[in-house]
Motif scaffolding. Sequence first.
Motif: not given
Length: 167
Positions: A17-21, A29-32, A46-50
């Motif tokens: 939900n964060h517009k820049l992520i 754009h998310f990983s544990r 993985l895309n950035f920013p992450a």
Amino acid sequence: MIDLDAYVDYFKTVAINHKLIGHTEEEPHFSRMNLVELEQKLSQDLNFPAIVLEDPYVPSSGSYPNLRESWRGALMVVFNVSDQSDYDAIQEARNTGTAICRQIRGKMINDRRKGLIEGLNPESFVIELSPEPIDNQFWIVRLSWTTSTQFENFDPQYWNNETVFEP
């Protein structure tokens, strides 16, 4: 006790939900912080920013007032700046990462007010800049916090007898 599935789901939703992520399954754009998962995503897709979510833990020291268990949680906002001589790009990544951490902090405090996050200590937030890149290209801004949950009461359904030890 913290619900680890809900913990991961909450921050994955933050990344979505964060517009820049803007995390999606097609453009992750998310990983544990799990090293296998993170290494795979860093090398592949993985895309950035992450956002990289660290596993929560109970610190080995500290007090537990009112019989509550304190948990430390953290996430990292990661940017890929492959040209380490591009100081403007590095500074922009650090500025944007700090802004994203502040925005996530604001969301967490707001969600606490709404009753969605139990035990969040708003005074515990710390934002840290990495002093140097990881693998000469990944710049990190780290956000950490503390939550507390009540200790679980004794539940006899998990025991063969109520008295486990008699001296």
